[in-house]
Design a protein around this motif. Structure first.
Motif, PDB file in Angstrom:
ATOM      1  N   PHE A  27      -3.746 -16.707 -39.694  1.00  0.00           N
ATOM      2  CA  PHE A  27      -2.716 -17.446 -40.429  1.00  0.00           C
ATOM      3  C   PHE A  27      -2.877 -18.964 -40.275  1.00  0.00           C
ATOM      4  O   PHE A  27      -2.835 -19.688 -41.285  1.00  0.00           O
ATOM      5  CB  PHE A  27      -1.326 -17.001 -39.973  1.00  0.00           C
ATOM      6  CG  PHE A  27      -0.211 -17.761 -40.626  1.00  0.00           C
ATOM      7  CD1 PHE A  27       0.132 -17.513 -41.945  1.00  0.00           C
ATOM      8  CD2 PHE A  27       0.486 -18.731 -39.930  1.00  0.00           C
ATOM      9  CE1 PHE A  27       1.153 -18.221 -42.566  1.00  0.00           C
ATOM     10  CE2 PHE A  27       1.510 -19.438 -40.538  1.00  0.00           C
ATOM     11  CZ  PHE A  27       1.844 -19.177 -41.854  1.00  0.00           C
ATOM     12  N   PRO A  28      -3.064 -19.506 -39.051  1.00  0.00           N
ATOM     13  CA  PRO A  28      -3.244 -20.962 -38.942  1.00  0.00           C
ATOM     14  C   PRO A  28      -4.459 -21.473 -39.703  1.00  0.00           C
ATOM     15  O   PRO A  28      -4.389 -22.522 -40.357  1.00  0.00           O
ATOM     16  CB  PRO A  28      -3.399 -21.185 -37.432  1.00  0.00           C
ATOM     17  CG  PRO A  28      -2.754 -20.020 -36.803  1.00  0.00           C
ATOM     18  CD  PRO A  28      -2.977 -18.882 -37.733  1.00  0.00           C
ATOM     19  N   VAL A  76      -4.435 -24.119 -42.747  1.00  0.00           N
ATOM     20  CA  VAL A  76      -5.204 -25.361 -42.770  1.00  0.00           C
ATOM     21  C   VAL A  76      -5.931 -25.510 -44.102  1.00  0.00           C
ATOM     22  O   VAL A  76      -5.895 -26.562 -44.750  1.00  0.00           O
ATOM     23  CB  VAL A  76      -6.212 -25.398 -41.604  1.00  0.00           C
ATOM     24  CG1 VAL A  76      -7.201 -26.541 -41.785  1.00  0.00           C
ATOM     25  CG2 VAL A  76      -5.481 -25.560 -40.279  1.00  0.00           C
ATOM     26  N   LEU A  77      -6.591 -24.451 -44.539  1.00  0.00           N
ATOM     27  CA  LEU A  77      -7.328 -24.503 -45.797  1.00  0.00           C
ATOM     28  C   LEU A  77      -6.393 -24.671 -46.987  1.00  0.00           C
ATOM     29  O   LEU A  77      -6.679 -25.427 -47.926  1.00  0.00           O
ATOM     30  CB  LEU A  77      -8.168 -23.232 -45.959  1.00  0.00           C
ATOM     31  CG  LEU A  77      -9.244 -23.004 -44.880  1.00  0.00           C
ATOM     32  CD1 LEU A  77      -9.946 -21.672 -45.116  1.00  0.00           C
ATOM     33  CD2 LEU A  77     -10.239 -24.142 -44.849  1.00  0.00           C
ATOM     34  N   LEU A  78      -5.249 -23.965 -46.940  1.00  0.00           N
ATOM     35  CA  LEU A  78      -4.310 -24.023 -48.055  1.00  0.00           C
ATOM     36  C   LEU A  78      -3.682 -25.402 -48.186  1.00  0.00           C
ATOM     37  O   LEU A  78      -3.713 -26.018 -49.267  1.00  0.00           O
ATOM     38  CB  LEU A  78      -3.227 -22.955 -47.877  1.00  0.00           C
ATOM     39  CG  LEU A  78      -2.142 -22.894 -48.958  1.00  0.00           C
ATOM     40  CD1 LEU A  78      -2.745 -22.493 -50.296  1.00  0.00           C
ATOM     41  CD2 LEU A  78      -1.043 -21.905 -48.552  1.00  0.00           C
ATOM     42  N   MET A 109      -0.584 -28.314 -37.098  1.00  0.00           N
ATOM     43  CA  MET A 109      -1.101 -26.946 -37.092  1.00  0.00           C
ATOM     44  C   MET A 109      -1.375 -26.471 -35.665  1.00  0.00           C
ATOM     45  O   MET A 109      -1.156 -25.305 -35.330  1.00  0.00           O
ATOM     46  CB  MET A 109      -2.374 -26.863 -37.930  1.00  0.00           C
ATOM     47  CG  MET A 109      -2.167 -27.094 -39.418  1.00  0.00           C
ATOM     48  SD  MET A 109      -0.968 -25.956 -40.155  1.00  0.00           S
ATOM     49  CE  MET A 109      -1.662 -24.376 -39.697  1.00  0.00           C
ATOM     50  N   PHE A 110      -1.868 -27.376 -34.817  1.00  0.00           N
ATOM     51  CA  PHE A 110      -2.063 -27.016 -33.409  1.00  0.00           C
ATOM     52  C   PHE A 110      -0.729 -26.598 -32.788  1.00  0.00           C
ATOM     53  O   PHE A 110      -0.635 -25.572 -32.094  1.00  0.00           O
ATOM     54  CB  PHE A 110      -2.630 -28.202 -32.623  1.00  0.00           C
ATOM     55  CG  PHE A 110      -4.025 -28.593 -33.011  1.00  0.00           C
ATOM     56  CD1 PHE A 110      -4.922 -27.660 -33.508  1.00  0.00           C
ATOM     57  CD2 PHE A 110      -4.451 -29.905 -32.879  1.00  0.00           C
ATOM     58  CE1 PHE A 110      -6.214 -28.025 -33.863  1.00  0.00           C
ATOM     59  CE2 PHE A 110      -5.740 -30.281 -33.216  1.00  0.00           C
ATOM     60  CZ  PHE A 110      -6.623 -29.342 -33.720  1.00  0.00           C
ATOM     61  N   ILE A 114     -10.848 -22.762 -30.701  1.00  0.00           N
ATOM     62  CA  ILE A 114     -11.387 -22.308 -31.995  1.00  0.00           C
ATOM     63  C   ILE A 114     -10.764 -23.097 -33.148  1.00  0.00           C
ATOM     64  O   ILE A 114     -11.458 -23.504 -34.089  1.00  0.00           O
ATOM     65  CB  ILE A 114     -11.136 -20.806 -32.175  1.00  0.00           C
ATOM     66  CG1 ILE A 114     -11.904 -20.012 -31.111  1.00  0.00           C
ATOM     67  CG2 ILE A 114     -11.546 -20.343 -33.571  1.00  0.00           C
ATOM     68  CD1 ILE A 114     -11.596 -18.533 -31.094  1.00  0.00           C
ATOM     69  N   LEU A 115      -9.459 -23.340 -33.070  1.00  0.00           N
ATOM     70  CA  LEU A 115      -8.790 -24.082 -34.136  1.00  0.00           C
ATOM     71  C   LEU A 115      -9.266 -25.536 -34.164  1.00  0.00           C
ATOM     72  O   LEU A 115      -9.416 -26.128 -35.238  1.00  0.00           O
ATOM     73  CB  LEU A 115      -7.273 -24.020 -33.950  1.00  0.00           C
ATOM     74  CG  LEU A 115      -6.411 -24.447 -35.137  1.00  0.00           C
ATOM     75  CD1 LEU A 115      -6.710 -23.579 -36.352  1.00  0.00           C
ATOM     76  CD2 LEU A 115      -4.930 -24.349 -34.776  1.00  0.00           C
TER      77      LEU A 115
END
Length: 290
Positions: free
Chosen positions: A62-63, A67-69, A94-95, A150-151
């Motif tokens: 979901f995160p 981010v892409l959206l 987002m983090f 990873i994020l």
């Protein structure tokens, strides 16, 4: 086999199979026992993630999609008060959102263990009363650090940069993990409170607005006055604003006291949450019916 005594003042307290007890007396023996029990629960939880890595991937889905959206689809229409690149504004939010949403994963995991009788098995064993909560918390914090790494790599790939220096970045990641640490206890408490995994899954309907009504995606100053006030005082907003400052990214403008003292509140909010929910989680676990 030596068992736990009811009167620690008169009983040699040792962990089963641990050999001779500490020389400093029963109090130190109890503390050592609690640490060993905590480690055993932590190791069990991490082993589950190791055998089912898809669980971590699912939590990050979901995160990363958000981010892409927001970064690519809606990013061109988003405005940052005071100017600046929206993606750099977005990523610290987002983090913070990822760290905040993690408490629901904790709640689902705990109630799943309870529904399968695992918690009852732990309670029937001679283990420290705090071990289940502390072990679960330690394991979830390790997983949260992996998710954050990873994020962050994903953010670097889309062009995000931390311009505040190495110390500022370390401080920002520390605040993010502090928020996650505090919300772990909310997840443990909810996990031993709700009756079924299905009921725990329904709590996402509460968690989602909690993360959205914040400065994750837009500045509270762009919202209606009453909604902006709620968003500004959201603990997630304080962490997001503080990390933006430490990362050297664009900061959401705002004239409220809590926004002007984001660094302070990014520490105060998690401490308050921990002081409230950590005792509640341990107490609730100890009061479960056998």
């Amino acid at each position: 086999m030596t068992t736990r005594g009811r009167n620690p003042a008169t009983t040699d307290v040792r962990h089963p199979g641990a050999g001779p007890g500490p020389d400093s007396g029963p109090d130190r023996g109890l503390a050592c026992w609690a640490v060993v029990d905590c480690w055993n629960i932590t190791r069990r939880t991490l082993t589950q993630y190791q055998r089912q890595p898809v669980a971590v991937v699912w939590q990050l889905g979901f995160p990363i999609l958000s981010v892409l959206l927001y970064g690519y689809v809606f990013g061109s229409a988003m405005k940052v008060p005071g100017g600046g690149d929206y993606r750099e504004f977005l990523m610290p939010g987002m983090f913070a959102m990822t760290m905040a949403m993690g408490f629901m994963n904790t709640a689902v995991a705990v109630v799943t263990d309870a529904s399968k009788g695992v918690v009852d098995r732990f309670r029937s064993m001679p283990m420290a009363p705090s071990a289940f909560a502390s072990g679960r918390g330690a394991a979830d914090l390790v997983v949260a650090a992996a998710e954050l790494t990873i994020l962050a790599v994903t953010a670097l790939l889309i062009g995000w940069r931390a311009d505040g220096g190495a110390l500022g970045a370390l401080g920002a990641f520390g605040l993010l993990l502090l928020l996650r640490f505090s919300l772990i206890w909310v997840g443990v408490w909810l996990g031993v409170l709700v009756p079924t995994p299905e009921a725990a899954g329904g709590l996402y309907a509460v968690a989602f607005p909690l993360t959205m009504i914040s400065s994750t995606f837009v500045s509270p100053s762009l919202m209606p006055d009453w909604l902006g006030f709620v968003a500004a005082w959201n603990p997630i907003s304080s962490t997001a604003a503080a990390t933006r400052e430490l990362f050297g990214n664009p900061v959401a403008g705002g004239g409220t006291w809590v926004e002007e003292h984001a660094l302070l509140m990014a520490v105060v909010w998690p401490l308050v949450i921990t002081l409230v929910f950590l005792p509640l989680a341990v107490r609730r676990f100890r009061r479960l019916s056998r």
